[in-house]
Design a protein around this motif. Structure first.
Motif, PDB file in Angstrom:
ATOM      1  N   ILE A 193       9.043 -20.115 -37.584  1.00  0.00           N
ATOM      2  CA  ILE A 193      10.321 -20.249 -37.004  1.00  0.00           C
ATOM      3  C   ILE A 193      11.423 -19.313 -36.968  1.00  0.00           C
ATOM      4  O   ILE A 193      12.174 -19.185 -36.268  1.00  0.00           O
ATOM      5  CB  ILE A 193      10.889 -21.547 -37.939  1.00  0.00           C
ATOM      6  CG1 ILE A 193      10.299 -22.959 -37.647  1.00  0.00           C
ATOM      7  CG2 ILE A 193      12.552 -21.938 -37.716  1.00  0.00           C
ATOM      8  CD1 ILE A 193      10.256 -23.893 -38.765  1.00  0.00           C
TER       9      ILE A 193
ATOM     10  N   PRO B  95      -2.251 -22.914 -30.038  1.00  0.00           N
ATOM     11  CA  PRO B  95      -3.219 -23.398 -31.111  1.00  0.00           C
ATOM     12  C   PRO B  95      -4.522 -22.592 -30.980  1.00  0.00           C
ATOM     13  O   PRO B  95      -4.955 -22.289 -29.936  1.00  0.00           O
ATOM     14  CB  PRO B  95      -3.380 -24.863 -30.830  1.00  0.00           C
ATOM     15  CG  PRO B  95      -2.709 -25.015 -29.412  1.00  0.00           C
ATOM     16  CD  PRO B  95      -1.757 -23.758 -29.321  1.00  0.00           C
TER      17      PRO B  95
ATOM     18  N   TYR C 205       2.473 -19.549 -31.114  1.00  0.00           N
ATOM     19  CA  TYR C 205       2.514 -20.802 -31.066  1.00  0.00           C
ATOM     20  C   TYR C 205       1.314 -21.400 -30.222  1.00  0.00           C
ATOM     21  O   TYR C 205       1.355 -22.702 -29.790  1.00  0.00           O
ATOM     22  CB  TYR C 205       3.911 -21.588 -30.604  1.00  0.00           C
ATOM     23  CG  TYR C 205       4.784 -21.612 -31.823  1.00  0.00           C
ATOM     24  CD1 TYR C 205       4.350 -22.483 -33.006  1.00  0.00           C
ATOM     25  CD2 TYR C 205       5.750 -20.824 -31.891  1.00  0.00           C
ATOM     26  CE1 TYR C 205       5.368 -22.395 -33.965  1.00  0.00           C
ATOM     27  CE2 TYR C 205       6.898 -20.706 -33.024  1.00  0.00           C
ATOM     28  CZ  TYR C 205       6.319 -21.564 -33.831  1.00  0.00           C
ATOM     29  OH  TYR C 205       7.239 -21.725 -34.973  1.00  0.00           O
TER      30      TYR C 205
ATOM     31  N   GLY D  64      -2.011 -27.086 -24.828  1.00  0.00           N
ATOM     32  CA  GLY D  64      -2.649 -26.130 -25.629  1.00  0.00           C
ATOM     33  C   GLY D  64      -3.928 -25.312 -24.782  1.00  0.00           C
ATOM     34  O   GLY D  64      -4.396 -24.477 -25.412  1.00  0.00           O
TER      35      GLY D  64
ATOM     36  N   ILE E 114       3.251 -26.988 -22.369  1.00  0.00           N
ATOM     37  CA  ILE E 114       2.162 -26.542 -22.962  1.00  0.00           C
ATOM     38  C   ILE E 114       1.373 -27.393 -23.590  1.00  0.00           C
ATOM     39  O   ILE E 114       0.653 -26.916 -24.595  1.00  0.00           O
ATOM     40  CB  ILE E 114       2.331 -25.141 -23.623  1.00  0.00           C
ATOM     41  CG1 ILE E 114       3.286 -25.366 -24.629  1.00  0.00           C
ATOM     42  CG2 ILE E 114       2.999 -23.971 -22.629  1.00  0.00           C
ATOM     43  CD1 ILE E 114       3.069 -24.086 -25.810  1.00  0.00           C
TER      44      ILE E 114
ATOM     45  N   TYR F 233       1.854 -21.885 -36.625  1.00  0.00           N
ATOM     46  CA  TYR F 233       1.257 -22.989 -37.474  1.00  0.00           C
ATOM     47  C   TYR F 233       0.975 -22.817 -38.765  1.00  0.00           C
ATOM     48  O   TYR F 233       1.077 -23.883 -39.567  1.00  0.00           O
ATOM     49  CB  TYR F 233       0.215 -23.803 -36.565  1.00  0.00           C
ATOM     50  CG  TYR F 233       0.564 -24.157 -35.188  1.00  0.00           C
ATOM     51  CD1 TYR F 233       1.570 -25.119 -35.065  1.00  0.00           C
ATOM     52  CD2 TYR F 233      -0.069 -23.696 -33.849  1.00  0.00           C
ATOM     53  CE1 TYR F 233       2.071 -25.470 -33.707  1.00  0.00           C
ATOM     54  CE2 TYR F 233       0.408 -24.112 -32.779  1.00  0.00           C
ATOM     55  CZ  TYR F 233       1.324 -24.801 -32.543  1.00  0.00           C
ATOM     56  OH  TYR F 233       1.985 -25.275 -31.401  1.00  0.00           O
TER      57      TYR F 233
ATOM     58  N   LYS G  69       4.506 -21.907 -41.169  1.00  0.00           N
ATOM     59  CA  LYS G  69       5.718 -22.679 -40.553  1.00  0.00           C
ATOM     60  C   LYS G  69       7.025 -21.810 -40.534  1.00  0.00           C
ATOM     61  O   LYS G  69       7.436 -21.203 -39.457  1.00  0.00           O
ATOM     62  CB  LYS G  69       5.881 -23.895 -40.990  1.00  0.00           C
ATOM     63  CG  LYS G  69       4.798 -25.040 -40.718  1.00  0.00           C
ATOM     64  CD  LYS G  69       5.064 -25.926 -39.476  1.00  0.00           C
ATOM     65  CE  LYS G  69       4.047 -26.850 -39.315  1.00  0.00           C
ATOM     66  NZ  LYS G  69       2.992 -26.953 -39.958  1.00  0.00           N
TER      67      LYS G  69
END
Lengths: 124, 496, 487, 313
Positions: free
Chosen positions: B384, B447, B445, C149, C146, B377, B380
């Motif tokens: 990717i 968080p 990915y 999170g 997910i 995040y 970015k």
């Protein structure tokens, strides 16, 4: 064993040298000795090549008093290859030695395993 | 002879020339020279490829005034031109992607030396691709080795230098064996040019003279090149070398250098020994077995890693295993699959390295998985890129990896004797790939609470552009694979 | 070129979803409106495609004779309609529900993408295309799993990913061989010709591999573990579609492979069929028992999915018409019911935050509509007349008895009935507890907790659908017979 | 006379060495000082590594592993040796004429070499004209080796403290005006240079050529620097010199060879006179190429030495 072992004893010697160099490279922990092993390997190959070019009773391939016939001179090609090979091995040796110098300056040792242990400790 | 026929020679000479000149140039000038020369060579190769598609015949270019068995020769077919084009593209992308890192990691006044190394590396790769002379190939293999060593240790910390030493030792053993093989081959055939050697070999093979030296020669050549291209038992240096050198070097090394040696091996198989003779010797089965072992062991050690770049390095050991497995299957179709995998892996692996570096940038420069959490995040485009690379490695359709796995599987199915082991190992190693790559992707990915620094596309335009090019290239290879496969097939037929 | 229009339903949601991912600063109302609009248009398009049965389009060739190729047939349309309808309802439900989750934009974007991929899956005309969309579905559905999170969500997501990819590779492994021995990979009813020659056994093993591989998605024993951990952790609407629809793709894959590639003749009476049947039955029994023991509501529903899907698997494994009809009927029925149940559970969680079954005493007094829907849906799932469950199970049992396979023709129905009883055992108590909490329950603490219209209406519609499938099963069966007629 | 005998006796009994006072060329050198803490630091972590390493390596499995590794390695080498010997035993007999290697290729080199390349020394003709591409690559190998050595060992312009210290003690270890060496060098070095130049210039007429000649000159330079120290050489040989020489030589080489390759491949007439065989100014490009190679090799050798010695010129 084939028929020509005795006739090719020179090559045989070079092969044995080659394997000695190989063993040096595998068995020694000391970098300098490893490099020596490398050089032994290379030199054995040059010996092999030189013998390949040799023809009994012929002389070096430098034209003297205009004689230009195949049965006067030895085969020039292997000599050229040896020249090239030597230069290459010189450069490679220089590179290896300078790497060794750097490692020694940093870690005060020539033992590759010791160095890698030290690196693990640094956790770099 | 058309003027275009000079292009292979030009491209080799241009890169060498720029390598020589860069020694006295400033950093910026060297950089631009390097960039321009790669572009020019890219253009030349593209034109050449187009030309050969048009005429459909091989370009044989004699270096000097003397015809084939006496003089020196380079030779360009479809495959060669295409490979040159592809290698240039990858080189270009890797350089642009890693330049920012390079600034930070290499001492200011040694940058032009770095560009020299890259130029000569490119020159040697091109020479390996184009040359038609075995001894020239040896000389350029040495150039390749030394410049690769330079690329590894240009970023000077203890790790890289130690890695460079290990690399040198391994690959000098390889060159020793290679040289010995070339000498023996010269002794029993009396030639150094590939084509002539092939004729001589086929004659002595049919005549049945020197069977033993021929076999030993094949073994020596194969072992030498396998050692240099980090096939499984000889892969100890890979992790450190790819994991700690500066990122462009890592990308170039993993995607081009080892591939150069494999290309040379394939050339030797087709153009020097002759495919039939090579297949008749049982070394091919040994290659097959080691390839399989590499596919498994590489993935296993990659799973054990918790350092993203070392993990990628180990995965490339596994991929090299795939390629050798394809060679070991010993059919034309499998060879096509191998060459295709060379392309797709080159594209994917450099992409992964470039993506990984972006991720580590936003994770306080640490490459361990704990810190990488959620970096997808924070940066970015890098996230990717890495994700696409992983999907391609795992073999999701639409990406290049799927096609190469498909080709391998079809080739394996066509070869009844080696079918089962190949397919089973293929399946296992694919699942292993999935395990460690998916683990990483999910990690980046997931968080997290703590806010690291963020990098947007606007801050790093060049980097983002590179990533987009990589993704595009990968998807292109994955979707338009049929023309590529046809091209490889035609190139191989030109080889023989 | 008009043929290419059948791809619009595939492309539209994917594009919309991608746009949604990348358009920032879009306030929730407009976003929800967009999503609803896209879903509605999608539904219309799919219904329009009903007219285009037999339309086909070939995009490009992956490698030689591996084209990416779409073809609309009855089966695909049927699945597609089920999917869009349920997607629309769950989507509407999600607007309210997602308020207490963050980054809705990501959720809705992927929600749309998955729909597009699923439609592509239905219209896929050969095995390669099918496999491609299958993998894409695995990847795109992953963010839904997910979404929260949390730690366990991530772990469940990993599990989901590994199981799905592993199953896909199982399928791929068989695929390689089929690619060699089959004449083509295009789905042809009744199977493409397989010239096995001497490699009969090998190909049977491949068939088994592919069944197991697709069975992973359908939560078939032994590779069912991911389902019960992945479905509950997702947000309720997501778990509704996961458990109502995405498991069905495994079913679709199995049908495609067995009925459209290998052909029933090739499998019938071989060990593959036996293994398949026994696995299915085992799963049925195990699923319901586990659900019976389970305390968490959503997890219990997930286990019930495991068992219900294996009803369908069992029906398919019988390889005769009646059972096939029963299976497809059950696909529809279970789609509506399970989706509805999950939505109801979602509503309960959303309003009360209660996740355990025994916390739900007296809930019926608090949210009567939801619990009434829940009750009706559970009755349907159990199969008490006149609901849809009865019909499908009836057909399944008939098929089993007709099939005349030793042992299984008796064992099958018995197990189905036992598991139906178990279903009653694990679903009805919730209702009973909900409406008749017992005398010691203090009615003072009650307040009216009925959720918003956007949540109740989809629930009611789904319930109606579930009943409808039961009441108007005849036209559906005739439709299914048209599918069967092509074999 | 008696004095002398006494002295001799004393010397024999090693009682008095006054005879040789002030006769030793090598002066005593003051020991190199090192800052205390650095010495301690070095000693400490040296010990640390030692016990760390050996405490680990003394464990049983490590020992066993090492033994296994060594045995395996030896077996491997023996195996390779055996195979190679077998291969050798089947190779054509050494020193005989009718072998595959003595084919039309070498025949043409020997019989037409003089006419085609103008070089009396067939080997030189071969490596610089027939197979010039290899040789070009080879000089590039030298070049790139120099580059890597520079990368590794050249000091940065801004000196870090420890590097200064290293540099000092490098100066310290240099022989200070060692008389024997200097006297020898004064008349050896010119001779060596002359000989090297001769070898280079006669590369196409007699044994020798660029590589050997360059190596000789490099040896002369190294002798010079070790005799007179870096202060002297820095006057005429700096980093700039090295760059310029190797650049110009390689560049000329590159362009010349490109020219001849290009003309050769396109069947153009390369207007380079071969000259009269046997004369110094003959055999077309070979002489300048030899000179270039010689320069490159000499510079490279000297650069290696300097880098190893103290990391700058």
């Amino acid at each position: 064993m084939g028929p020509n072992l005795w006739a090719n004893f020179g090559e045989a010697v070079s092969m044995i040298l080659f394997c000695i160099g190989f063993a040096n490279l595998l068995l020694h922990k000391n970098l300098i000795k490893k490099i020596i092993g490398l050089n032994i390997m290379d030199s054995s190959i040059y010996l092999f090549l030189a013998l390949k070019g040799y023809i009994a009773g012929h002389t070096v391939p430098i034209v003297v008093d205009g004689v230009q016939s195949v049965d006067a001179y030895i085969n020039p090609i292997p000599s050229g290859l040896v020249l090239t090979g030597i230069v290459v091995s010189v450069s490679v040796t220089a590179l290896m030695l300078s790497l060794t110098i750097r490692l020694y300056r940093r870690y005060q040792t020539l033992d590759l395993d010791e160095i890698s242990k030290r690196l693990k400790k640094e956790g770099l | 002879m058309d003027f275009i026929c000079n292009f292979p020679f030009f491209s080799i000479m241009i890169s060498m020339f720029s390598g020589i000149v860069s020694a006295v140039l400033s950093r910026k000038a060297a950089k631009w020279l390097n960039l321009i020369s790669i572009w020019v060579i890219w253009f030349l190769s593209a034109v050449l490829l187009y030309y050969i598609f048009g005429t459909g015949e091989i370009i044989v270019y004699k270096m000097g005034h003397f015809p084939a068995p006496w003089g020196n020769e380079i030779r360009a077919g479809l495959l060669e031109a295409g490979l040159a084009l592809f290698f240039c593209s990858i080189m270009l992308l890797s350089m642009t992607g890693g330049r920012k890192k390079l600034m930070g990691e290499v001492v200011e006044e040694k940058h032009n030396l770095y560009y020299i190394l890259v130029d000569l590396m490119l020159a040697s790769l091109l020479a390996l691709i184009y040359t038609n002379d075995l001894f020239t190939a040896y000389v350029f293999v040495e150039i390749n080795t030394i410049s690769a060593c330079g690329l590894i240790m240009i970023r000077q910390n203890g790790r890289t230098i130690e890695a460079a030493v290990r690399y040198m030792i391994m690959s000098l053993l390889g060159s020793g064996l290679l040289l010995m093989g070339i000498c023996m081959l010269y002794d029993i055939t009396g030639h150094l040019l590939m084509s002539n050697i092939r004729d001589a070999v086929s004659s002595i093979y049919s005549a049945g003279t020197y069977p033993v030296p021929l076999t030993v020669t094949i073994i020596l050549l194969t072992c030498g090149l396998a050692m240099k291209s980090a096939l499984f038992p000889f892969h100890t240096w890979v992790a450190d070398a790819y994991g700690y050198s500066t990122v462009s070097s890592a990308a170039i090394l993993s995607s081009l250098v080892s591939k150069g040696y494999i290309i040379l091996l394939i050339k030797i198989i087709y153009r020097v020994i002759g495919f039939e003779v090579y297949r008749a010797s049982h070394i091919i089965d040994v290659v097959f077995v080691f390839g399989l072992a590499g596919m498994i062991m590489g993935s296993i050690s990659a799973i054990r890693e918790n350092d993203i770049r070392r993990m990628i390095a180990y995965s490339s050991v596994a991929q090299i295993g795939y390629i050798y497995m394809g060679i070991g299957l010993g059919t034309r179709y499998a060879m096509i699959a191998s060459i295709f995998h060379i392309l797709s892996h080159a594209a994917t692996k450099s992409m992964l390295f470039i993506g990984a570096i972006g991720l580590t940038d936003v994770s306080k420069g640490s490459r361990h998985f704990e810190e990488l959490t959620g970096s997808g995040y924070r940066h970015k485009i890098a996230g990717i890129t890495f994700a696409v690379g992983s999907l391609s490695m795992v073999g999701i359709p639409l990406f290049s990896g799927f096609i190469s796995k498909l080709l391998f599987a079809q080739a394996a199915v066509l070869n009844t004797r080696k079918m089962l082991p190949a397919l089973i190992v293929l399946a296992i190693s694919t699942i292993l790939n999935a395990i460690y790559f998916m683990k990483t992707v999910i990690r980046i990915y997931t968080p997290t609470e703590e806010e690291g620094e963020r990098i947007t596309m606007k801050q790093e335009k060049v980097y983002a552009l590179t990533c987009i090019c990589f993704i595009a290239l990968n998807i292109f290879i994955g979707m338009c694979s049929q023309p590529i496969v046809d091209w490889i097939g035609a190139g191989i037929d030109m080889f023989a | 070129m008009t043929e290419a229009f059948i791809l619009i339903p595939v492309v539209l949601p994917i594009v919309a979803g991608l746009l949604l991912e990348f358009i920032r600063k879009l306030n929730k109302k407009t976003m929800n409106l967009c999503v609803v609009a896209v879903l509605a248009i999608e539904a219309v398009l799919v219904f329009m495609n009903m007219g285009k049965i037999g339309a086909e389009v070939e995009l490009f060739e992956l490698t030689d004779n591996l084209p990416i190729y779409f073809k609309i047939d009855n089966l695909g349309i049927m699945f597609a309609i089920l999917m869009v309808v349920i997607w629309l309802l769950a989507g509407i439900f999600s607007f309210e529900y997602m308020k207490h989750e963050d980054n809705e934009r990501r959720y809705q974007g992927f929600y749309l993408m998955v729909l597009g991929v699923l439609i592509g899956l239905d219209f896929a005309g050969n095995l390669v295309t099918f496999y491609m969309f299958y993998e894409m579905m695995t990847i795109t559905a992953f963010p839904l799993v997910i979404h929260t999170g949390k730690k366990e969500a991530t772990m469940a997501g990993l599990k989901y990913l590994y199981y799905s990819l592993g199953g896909a590779y199982f399928a791929l492994f068989g695929f390689y061989f089929v690619f060699k021995y089959a004449d083509s990979l295009t789905f042809t009813p009744g199977g493409v010709g397989i010239n096995a020659g001497s490699h009969e056994t090998l190909l049977l093993i491949c068939a088994l591999f592919m069944i197991i591989g697709f069975g992973v998605k359908a939560g078939m024993f032994p590779l069912h573990a991911w389902l019960t951990s992945a479905h509950p952790v997702a947000p309720a609407p997501a778990s509704a579609v996961l458990s109502g629809i995405i498991v069905k793709t495994g079913i679709l894959g199995t049908i495609r492979v067995i009925y459209y590639i290998f052909g029933t003749k090739f499998i019938r009476g071989t060990f593959v069929q036996t293994v398949w049947m026994s696995l299915a039955l085992l799963t049925v029994l195990m699923g319901s028992t586990m659900a019976y023991k389970e305390k968490l509501l959503k997890k219990r529903l997930a286990y019930s999915t495991v068992s219900q899907i294996s009803y369908i698997m069992f029906g398919l494994s019988l390889l005769n018409e009646t059972a096939f009809e029963g299976s497809l009927l059950h696909v529809l029925m279970h789609g509506f019911t399970k989706c509805g149940l999950f939505l109801a559970a979602g509503a309960i969680i959303y309003k009360t935050g209660k996740t355990k079954v025994d916390e739900l005493r007296g809930i019926g007094k608090e949210m009567p509509i939801v619990i009434w829907c829940f009750t009706i849906l559970s009755i349907t799932l159990i199969g008490i007349p006149p609901t849809g469950g009865l019909v499908s199970k009836w057909y399944l049992c008939m098929g089993a008895l007709k099939s005349g396979i030793a042992v299984f023709d008796i064992l099958g129905p018995v197990i189905l009935i036992v598991s139906a009883l178990l279903t009653a055992g694990y679903l009805l108590p919730i209702t009973i507890q909900g409406f008749f909490p017992g005398d010691d329950y203090d009615y003072s603490g009650l307040e009216h907790k009925e959720p918003a219209k956007t949540m109740t209406i989809p629930l009611i519609v789904l319930t109606a659908g579930a009943i409808g499938v039961g009441l108007f099963s005849t036209p559906i069966i005739t439709y299914i017979e048209t599918i069967l007629a092509t074999f | 006379m008696k004095k002398l005998t006494n002295k001799l006796l004393n010397w024999l009994n090693a009682e008095d060495t006054s005879v040789f006072d002030n006769a030793m060329e090598l002066k005593m050198q003051e020991p190199k000082e090192e800052k205390e803490e650095t010495v301690e630091q070095r000693m400490r972590d040296r010990l640390h590594i030692k016990d760390e390493v050996y405490s680990e390596s003394e464990t049983k499995e490590v020992k066993v592993l090492r033994i296994i590794y060594r045995t395996l390695a030896i077996i491997l080498c023996a195996f390779i040796a055996y195979n190679l010997l077998i291969a050798v035993s089947w190779l054509p007999r050494t020193g005989e004429f009718d072998k595959p290697v003595n084919n039309e290729v070498s025949a043409r080199y020997i019989e037409k070499g003089l006419q085609e390349t103008g070089a009396v020394n067939i080997v030189t003709g071969m490596i610089l004209d027939y197979r010039a591409f290899d040789t070009f690559g080879e000089s590039n190998v030298l070049n790139i080796a120099t580059i890597t050595v520079l990368i590794l060992l050249r000091r940065n312009k801004k000196k870090l403290p420890n590097e200064i210290e290293e540099k000092e003690n490098d100066r310290l270890l240099e022989p200070k005006n060692d008389v024997i060496l200097q006297k020898a060098a004064t008349f050896l070095v010119p001779a060596i240079f002359l000989f090297g130049i001769y070898v280079i210039l006669n590369g196409h007429l007699s044994p020798g050529g660029g590589f050997s000649g360059g190596a000789i000159i490099g040896a002369g330079l190294i002798l010079y620097v070790s005799a007179f120290g870096f202060e002297k050489t820095e006057k005429f040989f700096t980093e700039k010199t090295q760059k310029v020489i190797s650049l110009s030589a390689l560049l000329f080489y590159c362009l010349a060879k490109s020219y001849s390759f290009f003309t050769g491949a396109n069947e153009l007439e390369s207007h380079i006179p071969l000259g009269k065989a046997g004369a110094i100014l003959s055999s077309g490009l070979i002489l300048p190429l030899n000179i270039c190679v010689g320069l490159v090799v000499a510079v490279t050798m000297y650069t290696f030495y300097c880098m190893f010695r103290k990391g700058e010129f």
